[in-house]
Design a protein around this motif. Structure first.
Motif, PDB file in Angstrom:
ATOM      1  N   ASP A  63      -5.556   8.789  -3.869  1.00 34.36           N
ATOM      2  CA  ASP A  63      -6.420   7.626  -3.737  1.00 34.36           C
ATOM      3  C   ASP A  63      -6.112   6.816  -2.489  1.00 34.36           C
ATOM      4  O   ASP A  63      -6.943   6.042  -2.029  1.00 34.36           O
ATOM      5  CB  ASP A  63      -6.265   6.731  -4.971  1.00 34.36           C
ATOM      6  CG  ASP A  63      -6.702   7.435  -6.237  1.00 34.36           C
ATOM      7  OD1 ASP A  63      -7.914   7.544  -6.456  1.00 34.36           O
ATOM      8  OD2 ASP A  63      -5.820   7.900  -6.984  1.00 34.36           O
ATOM      9  N   LYS A  64      -4.907   6.995  -1.950  1.00 36.62           N
ATOM     10  CA  LYS A  64      -4.510   6.244  -0.762  1.00 36.62           C
ATOM     11  C   LYS A  64      -3.424   7.004  -0.037  1.00 36.62           C
ATOM     12  O   LYS A  64      -2.537   7.598  -0.664  1.00 36.62           O
ATOM     13  CB  LYS A  64      -3.978   4.859  -1.161  1.00 36.62           C
ATOM     14  CG  LYS A  64      -3.870   3.870  -0.023  1.00 36.62           C
ATOM     15  CD  LYS A  64      -5.241   3.324   0.326  1.00 36.62           C
ATOM     16  CE  LYS A  64      -5.173   2.320   1.462  1.00 36.62           C
ATOM     17  NZ  LYS A  64      -6.510   1.849   1.835  1.00 36.62           N
ATOM     18  N   LEU A  65      -3.490   7.003   1.288  1.00 37.30           N
ATOM     19  CA  LEU A  65      -2.449   7.604   2.115  1.00 37.30           C
ATOM     20  C   LEU A  65      -1.893   6.527   3.039  1.00 37.30           C
ATOM     21  O   LEU A  65      -2.637   5.902   3.795  1.00 37.30           O
ATOM     22  CB  LEU A  65      -3.003   8.767   2.944  1.00 37.30           C
ATOM     23  CG  LEU A  65      -2.030   9.410   3.936  1.00 37.30           C
ATOM     24  CD1 LEU A  65      -0.844  10.032   3.206  1.00 37.30           C
ATOM     25  CD2 LEU A  65      -2.746  10.460   4.780  1.00 37.30           C
ATOM     26  N   LEU A  66      -0.584   6.306   2.979  1.00 40.13           N
ATOM     27  CA  LEU A  66       0.094   5.328   3.830  1.00 40.13           C
ATOM     28  C   LEU A  66       0.970   6.085   4.815  1.00 40.13           C
ATOM     29  O   LEU A  66       1.729   6.976   4.422  1.00 40.13           O
ATOM     30  CB  LEU A  66       0.963   4.391   2.988  1.00 40.13           C
ATOM     31  CG  LEU A  66       0.285   3.725   1.786  1.00 40.13           C
ATOM     32  CD1 LEU A  66       1.300   2.952   0.960  1.00 40.13           C
ATOM     33  CD2 LEU A  66      -0.843   2.806   2.247  1.00 40.13           C
ATOM     34  N   VAL A  67       0.889   5.737   6.084  1.00 35.80           N
ATOM     35  CA  VAL A  67       1.670   6.411   7.118  1.00 35.80           C
ATOM     36  C   VAL A  67       2.498   5.370   7.858  1.00 35.80           C
ATOM     37  O   VAL A  67       1.956   4.449   8.469  1.00 35.80           O
ATOM     38  CB  VAL A  67       0.769   7.169   8.113  1.00 35.80           C
ATOM     39  CG1 VAL A  67       1.619   7.936   9.124  1.00 35.80           C
ATOM     40  CG2 VAL A  67      -0.152   8.141   7.375  1.00 35.80           C
ATOM     41  N   ALA A  68       3.826   5.498   7.768  1.00 32.54           N
ATOM     42  CA  ALA A  68       4.735   4.558   8.426  1.00 32.54           C
ATOM     43  C   ALA A  68       5.155   5.091   9.786  1.00 32.54           C
ATOM     44  O   ALA A  68       5.047   6.283  10.070  1.00 32.54           O
ATOM     45  CB  ALA A  68       5.971   4.338   7.556  1.00 32.54           C
ATOM     46  N   ASN A  69       5.622   4.180  10.628  1.00 34.98           N
ATOM     47  CA  ASN A  69       6.160   4.527  11.956  1.00 34.98           C
ATOM     48  C   ASN A  69       5.121   5.139  12.875  1.00 34.98           C
ATOM     49  O   ASN A  69       5.322   6.190  13.463  1.00 34.98           O
ATOM     50  CB  ASN A  69       7.355   5.478  11.823  1.00 34.98           C
ATOM     51  CG  ASN A  69       8.530   4.804  11.189  1.00 34.98           C
ATOM     52  OD1 ASN A  69       8.903   3.708  11.579  1.00 34.98           O
ATOM     53  ND2 ASN A  69       9.096   5.436  10.180  1.00 34.98           N
ATOM     54  N   CYS A  70       4.002   4.459  12.987  1.00 31.82           N
ATOM     55  CA  CYS A  70       2.995   4.904  13.947  1.00 31.82           C
ATOM     56  C   CYS A  70       2.301   3.663  14.488  1.00 31.82           C
ATOM     57  O   CYS A  70       2.427   2.575  13.935  1.00 31.82           O
ATOM     58  CB  CYS A  70       1.989   5.848  13.293  1.00 31.82           C
ATOM     59  SG  CYS A  70       0.780   4.994  12.293  1.00 31.82           S
TER      60      CYS A  70
END
Length: 423
Positions: A63-70
């Motif tokens: 339902d959701k994709l979170l991408v850190a360090n970008c």
């Protein structure tokens, strides 16, 4: 695979080291795992595709994709920087592996130190805390001097990288940045030479200096001197260790003692790194001090490690005293890679017995996916959306075994099958 009648949120982190994923099921952590556990490569920084294969045991729909360090820019912004291109490539590749997800439901975050603070705060059980984050360097977090806006020079902006940050955190999702130290490193500032050329060509010296511009940002001190995390990495590399295997330097320090023959780490009575010893190429300049024999002797190597350890403790003692003198809250969360230094942590507990310390259980970059997932969850829950009394329970984590549970029989079978494979 479990049924799909749940909200599934996947958080992914990949930076310079320690990639990881976190999977939330209806707001609860269902799985947290580092890529190195699956690849067997220590500090694995690659996009965690091996870990992602485990998700299919839980769900095929996200339902959701979170991408850190970008970069903080949205995917539709048209930005063509290589890092953002690479991130989008990996996300697209993830989606092609069979996961169902609308691209509009992907969120990116570049606030590295904020995610460290979130990881530590949400695992602490505190309802309020001061979070002290210290590592080598995080992201720019808005510390950007864009020359194009000032003089029309179309070059990459000059930026500083956060080195130490202090946040006041309160439940459910209130993080106020109180203080930040950022490193402006000429070797990492792409537009610096272009700025110098502009001054030389035009004679225009009205533009603010890099330090003046970056230091004008609220609650931020910008310096060209190395932060303590980078210093520790430089010393570790000089001792023959990997620059992020600082635990080996910490261990070696126990065998050292004060040694006046080792060059000073700081300038005079300040806490600014001695640039004549800690060079901008991130090496130690032994020749400048006629001290080439330092790393050739086991005794001297131990003394070098000892000096580094004591310097780290000095920096932390200074910062905790600053927090103690200026803020009423005495709950302290330590995060960032430097929080892995257990010798320093023990020294702080002894020196500040009236303060309640909690050390982030995943203070290195692997904690970024967990911090991002938990922060997003508390920001987007019913208390945030409906402006009603918070319904979340403040949790503390007794352990970080956040994944599948195996019986003794399953573990025994897996061990035996692995032994047979290796025979």
């Amino acid at each position: 695979m479990q049924n799909e009648d749940h909200e599934w949120v996947l958080s992914v982190s990949f930076a310079a080291h320690d990639g990881s994923i976190t999977l939330l099921k209806d707001g609860k952590v269902e799985l947290f795992i580092k890529e190195e556990k699956a690849s067997r490569t220590k500090h694995d920084s690659r996009f965690p595709f091996r870990c992602l294969q485990l998700i299919k045991e839980y769900t095929q729909s996200l339902d959701k994709l979170l991408v850190a360090n970008c970069p903080h820019l949205a995917p539709e912004s048209g930005d063509d920087r290589d890092y953002l291109k690479l991130t989008k490539f990996h996300v697209d590749k993830l989606l092609m592996q069979g996961f169902v997800l609308d691209n509009s439901k992907t969120e990116y975050c570049e606030q590295h130190h904020l995610l460290h603070a979130a990881c530590g705060f949400y695992t602490s059980g505190f309802d309020e805390a001061i979070c002290l984050v210290c590592d080598g360097w995080g992201t720019t977090a808005g510390l950007v001097y864009d020359l194009d806006n000032y003089c029309g020079i179309d070059v990459p902006p000059i930026q500083a990288s956060e080195s130490m940050s202090i946040y006041h955190a309160s439940f459910p999702a209130n993080f106020v940045e109180l203080d930040k130290t950022a490193i402006y490193d000429s070797h990492r500032c792409d537009g610096l030479h272009e700025l110098q050329k502009f001054h030389a060509r035009s004679g225009n010296n009205q533009l603010p200096s890099v330090k003046d511009f970056l230091s004008s940002i609220k609650n931020t001190e910008t310096t060209s001197h190395m932060g303590i995390g980078v210093m520790y990495g430089v010393v570790s590399a000089s001792l023959g260790f990997d620059n992020i295997d600082c635990g080996k330097t910490m261990g070696l320090s126990a065998y050292g003692e004060e040694d006046d023959s080792i060059p000073p780490f700081f300038i005079g009575d300040t806490l600014k790194s001695n640039k004549n010893f800690f060079t901008q190429s991130r090496t130690l300049d032994f020749e400048n001090y006629n001290a080439e024999d330092i790393i050739s002797s086991e005794e001297k190597r131990a003394n070098l490690a000892y000096k580094m350890q004591k310097s780290l403790e000095k920096i932390y003692e200074h910062k905790i005293k600053f927090i103690d003198d200026n803020y009423e809250c005495k709950n302290i969360v330590l995060s960032g890679g430097c929080a892995l230094n257990v010798v320093n942590n023990a020294a702080l507990v002894e020196k500040f017995p009236h303060m309640n310390f909690f050390v982030d259980p995943v203070p290195n970059d692997a904690g970024q996916s967990l911090g991002h997932a938990l922060l997003w969850n508390y920001e987007n829950g019913p208390c945030a959306v409906d402006n009603v009394e918070q319904e979340f329970k403040i949790e503390s984590y007794d352990n970080l075994f956040l994944g599948p549970i195996y019986s003794k029989e399953e573990l025994r079978d897996r061990i035996n099958s692995k032994i047979l494979e290796d025979v």
